[in-house]
Design a protein around this motif. Structure first.
Motif, PDB file in Angstrom:
ATOM      1  N   UNK A  32       0.820  -1.195   0.000  1.00 16.87           N
ATOM      2  CA  UNK A  32       0.000   0.000   0.000  1.00 16.87           C
ATOM      3  C   UNK A  32       0.857   1.249   0.000  1.00 16.87           C
ATOM      4  N   UNK A  33       0.199   2.384   0.071  1.00 19.82           N
ATOM      5  CA  UNK A  33       0.850   3.695   0.132  1.00 19.82           C
ATOM      6  C   UNK A  33       0.369   4.417   1.374  1.00 19.82           C
ATOM      7  N   UNK A  34       1.315   4.922   2.129  1.00 23.98           N
ATOM      8  CA  UNK A  34       0.998   5.663   3.344  1.00 23.98           C
ATOM      9  C   UNK A  34       1.528   7.086   3.193  1.00 23.98           C
ATOM     10  N   UNK A  35       0.624   8.020   2.889  1.00 29.32           N
ATOM     11  CA  UNK A  35       1.006   9.414   2.703  1.00 29.32           C
ATOM     12  C   UNK A  35       0.950  10.158   4.035  1.00 29.32           C
ATOM     13  N   UNK A  36       1.933  11.012   4.255  1.00 22.10           N
ATOM     14  CA  UNK A  36       1.944  11.878   5.430  1.00 22.10           C
ATOM     15  C   UNK A  36       2.176  13.313   4.971  1.00 22.10           C
ATOM     16  N   UNK A  37       1.240  14.195   5.279  1.00 24.54           N
ATOM     17  CA  UNK A  37       1.376  15.598   4.927  1.00 24.54           C
ATOM     18  C   UNK A  37       2.215  16.283   6.004  1.00 24.54           C
ATOM     19  N   UNK A  38       3.436  16.698   5.619  1.00 30.42           N
ATOM     20  CA  UNK A  38       4.352  17.369   6.551  1.00 30.42           C
ATOM     21  C   UNK A  38       4.868  18.620   5.854  1.00 30.42           C
ATOM     22  N   UNK A  39       4.442  19.774   6.318  1.00 28.72           N
ATOM     23  CA  UNK A  39       4.790  21.022   5.641  1.00 28.72           C
ATOM     24  C   UNK A  39       6.058  21.667   6.193  1.00 28.72           C
ATOM     25  N   UNK A  40       6.558  21.168   7.295  1.00 28.36           N
ATOM     26  CA  UNK A  40       7.806  21.668   7.863  1.00 28.36           C
ATOM     27  C   UNK A  40       8.940  20.755   7.418  1.00 28.36           C
ATOM     28  N   UNK A  41       9.904  21.297   6.683  1.00 26.87           N
ATOM     29  CA  UNK A  41      10.954  20.466   6.096  1.00 26.87           C
ATOM     30  C   UNK A  41      11.832  19.800   7.147  1.00 26.87           C
ATOM     31  N   UNK A  42      12.071  20.459   8.268  1.00 23.94           N
ATOM     32  CA  UNK A  42      12.907  19.864   9.310  1.00 23.94           C
ATOM     33  C   UNK A  42      12.206  18.671   9.948  1.00 23.94           C
ATOM     34  N   UNK A  43      10.913  18.815  10.168  1.00 27.61           N
ATOM     35  CA  UNK A  43      10.144  17.701  10.722  1.00 27.61           C
ATOM     36  C   UNK A  43      10.138  16.524   9.740  1.00 27.61           C
ATOM     37  N   UNK A  44      10.009  16.839   8.453  1.00 28.21           N
ATOM     38  CA  UNK A  44       9.999  15.779   7.448  1.00 28.21           C
ATOM     39  C   UNK A  44      11.325  15.039   7.418  1.00 28.21           C
ATOM     40  N   UNK A  45      12.433  15.778   7.482  1.00 29.71           N
ATOM     41  CA  UNK A  45      13.752  15.151   7.481  1.00 29.71           C
ATOM     42  C   UNK A  45      13.920  14.251   8.695  1.00 29.71           C
ATOM     43  N   UNK A  46      13.478  14.714   9.849  1.00 30.56           N
ATOM     44  CA  UNK A  46      13.575  13.899  11.058  1.00 30.56           C
ATOM     45  C   UNK A  46      12.747  12.626  10.924  1.00 30.56           C
TER      46      UNK A  46
END
Length: 577
Positions: A275-289
């Motif tokens: 499957x595909x699990x999408x996560x909406x993360x608009x803060x780039x630092x949070x996404x990198x972590x």
């Protein structure tokens, strides 16, 4: 006589070969956008290597979910109402159209098993595969396409992409239906029988088959649509699938979206992901972590983050196809109706500094209204390869900008000007907007630029209503032809946000779509350059850069297909080992 095409490949219009947004190639990643590279041969080799990998996923995969970062929320999952790349991507995960894109961006059969094209290029007869079904068990029929396409041109639906069927697709009666002059039942598309769809065009359209993988042309099950009414495509319960995955977790404005492999899909044997699990993360630092913690398999990085991860084997710079630009509201803001003011603004923009010092992701400074490397002409050349062709009207020249500014202020009888620029509340647009403000205020004495950030949906709505002064916006190509950009600036086009109008320009575009010029590829190409020159001479927009995405993609992942046109990411052949 009709030509039987058992496996249709789009040959008359080619998306440009991928020659490097950066020099890193990741297993399964197609690099699909050119930027200014110091070693184009090396970049080309990297892109070709990535292409080969994405076309043939290695191994069977683990049957796990792929965890994907989204930088903006989905705006709509209604295929005839959606307008943004994020929504298109998710819709395409669980819906097949008549055609799909292959790893090279070519149109190949999907719901259509074959297609006949008349010798005059005006009639397309699609023969639908017998084993294509909706997730409720209903077969996919020709009427599903008729119903969906009628929705797209129905004035009551008011689809922003209705022009894809009229101006772009040239389907018979499409414009008259949109204008309310004819009933939607008169649209030139007919269900000959359950598995035969006939489409009539006004003029031959060389790229017509490539339009068929664009979500506006996706089918909708009429009976299901009527059963759910206004709630259509707002939840898993009000959504049907006929594609590789099934939507099983979604609500409007959701920060998490989940899809599961569709075991009843006609091509299920090729789908290796669970499957595909999408996560909406608009803060780039949070996404990198989240990526570093193993919660994401792929994420965007930007700015200083690129310096941190550029040597990681998982790093790749991938062409996104979008062109970012500033749109001035020419109609509603009298100061922006002054051409010298517009020249001053576009020449005060140091695009090289924006891409090199701020974005750092391989994005390319752009000085044309059609970006580079997605549309090839009759001779195979890139439409926008020459980025200096309009340097009289668009370049970075602080001295010239100051001169134009002084002339414009004198003509207006003012000594200072305050403009508000609206932009998306995402990392990259915020940073770019701040630099644009600094550049303009530094170069143009008496100018103050106020920044107003907001969710993308609100920004788009403001632009559509003309409730803005200048706006930082973007456009991604919907099909591999310059008209996907140039068509926007026709008078009263729904995407002509600056409300600019030019009769000569409209005439050229009309001639390139329905006139004799449309029948002559070389003459059409030359005429499109004439049209673009008018846009640039009039400074209708201020081009900034063609976007390249800097991404981290786990080395355990292969087979994701990246495209600069229509659908930026396709996961059908992706594998996670």
């Amino acid at each position: 006589m009709k030509k039987k095409l058992l496996s249709v490949m789009l040959a008359s219009v080619l998306a440009m070969s991928m020659i490097g947004c950066g020099s890193s190639a990741v297993s399964g990643v197609t690099e699909t956008e050119t930027t200014e590279s110091t070693d184009s041969a090396q970049s080309t080799d990297a892109a070709q290597s990535a292409d080969a990998t994405s076309a043939e996923p290695a191994g069977e995969g683990s049957g796990e979910d792929l965890n994907v970062m989204l930088e903006t929320p989905v705006e709509s999952l209604d295929p005839q109402q959606a307008t943004d790349g994020t929504s298109f991507e998710v819709i395409a995960d669980y819906t097949d159209g008549l055609m799909q894109m292959d790893a090279d961006g070519q149109a190949v059969n999907a719901i259509a098993e074959s297609v006949d094209i008349s010798d005059d290029g005006l009639t397309y007869t699609f023969h639908l595969r017998a084993d294509a079904n909706w997730s409720n068990g209903d077969p996919v029929t020709a009427n599903d396409f008729v119903f969906a396409w009628q929705r797209a041109v129905d004035p009551e639906i008011a689809s922003e992409y209705s022009y894809m069927l009229s101006d772009i697709g040239q389907i018979v009666n499409a414009q008259d239906v949109i204008d309310g002059a004819k009933d939607k039942s008169e649209l030139g598309v007919t269900a000959v029988d359950d598995k035969t769809l006939e489409v009539k065009l006004n003029v031959p359209v060389s790229y017509f088959l490539s339009l068929m993988y664009f979500p506006t042309f996706y089918p909708v099950n009429e009976a299901f649509y009527e059963s759910v009414g206004d709630t259509f495509a707002t939840s898993p319960e009000t959504t049907l699938s006929n594609g590789a995955f099934v939507l099983d977790d979604y609500q409007p404005a959701a920060t998490a979206i989940h899809l599961t492999k569709n075991e009843n899909y006609y091509d299920a044997a090729k789908v290796k992901l669970a499957g595909l699990n999408y996560q909406v993360i608009q803060d780039s630092q949070q996404a990198l972590m989240s990526y570093q913690n193993g919660d994401l398999d792929t994420t965007l990085v930007n700015g200083e983050q690129v310096d941190q991860v550029k040597d990681d084997p998982a790093f790749a710079a991938i062409g996104a196809g979008y062109m970012w630009y500033i749109s001035p509201n020419i109609k509603e803001v009298k100061e922006l109706d002054n051409l010298n003011i517009r020249y001053a603004i576009t020449m005060a923009l140091n695009r090289e500094a924006i891409t090199t010092d701020v974005l750092k992701d391989g994005s390319a400074p752009t000085y044309t209204s059609v970006p580079m490397d997605f549309a090839a002409g009759p001779d195979g050349s890139d439409f926008s390869a020459d980025q200096t062709m309009f340097s009289d009207y668009c370049k970075y020249d602080a001295a010239a900008a100051a001169d134009y500014w002084a002339k414009g202020l004198e003509e207006l009888g003012i000594t200072e000007l305050n403009l508000t620029m609206i932009h998306d509340a995402d990392d990259a647009p915020i940073k770019v907007a701040q630099v644009v403000k600094e550049q303009l205020e530094t170069t143009l004495p008496g100018l103050t630029v106020d920044l107003q950030q907001m969710p993308k949906k609100e920004r788009v709505e403001r632009m559509q209503e003309g409730e803005f002064e200048i706006a930082l916006t973007r456009w991604g190509p919907d099909y591999a032809d310059p008209m996907t950009y140039l068509g926007m600036w026709v008078t009263n086009n729904s995407n002509n946000y600056g409300f600019w109008s030019n009769a000569e320009y409209d005439k050229i575009i009309d001639e390139c779509t329905t006139g004799e010029t449309a029948m002559d590829p070389a003459a059409r190409w030359a005429a499109l350059y004439d049209a673009e020159k008018i846009v640039m001479e009039e400074a209708v927009i201020f081009p900034l850069y063609t976007q390249c995405n800097a991404e981290l993609i786990s080395t355990s992942v292969s087979g994701i297909e990246f495209h600069p046109v229509a659908l930026n990411r396709v996961y059908k052949n992706a594998v996670k080992n």
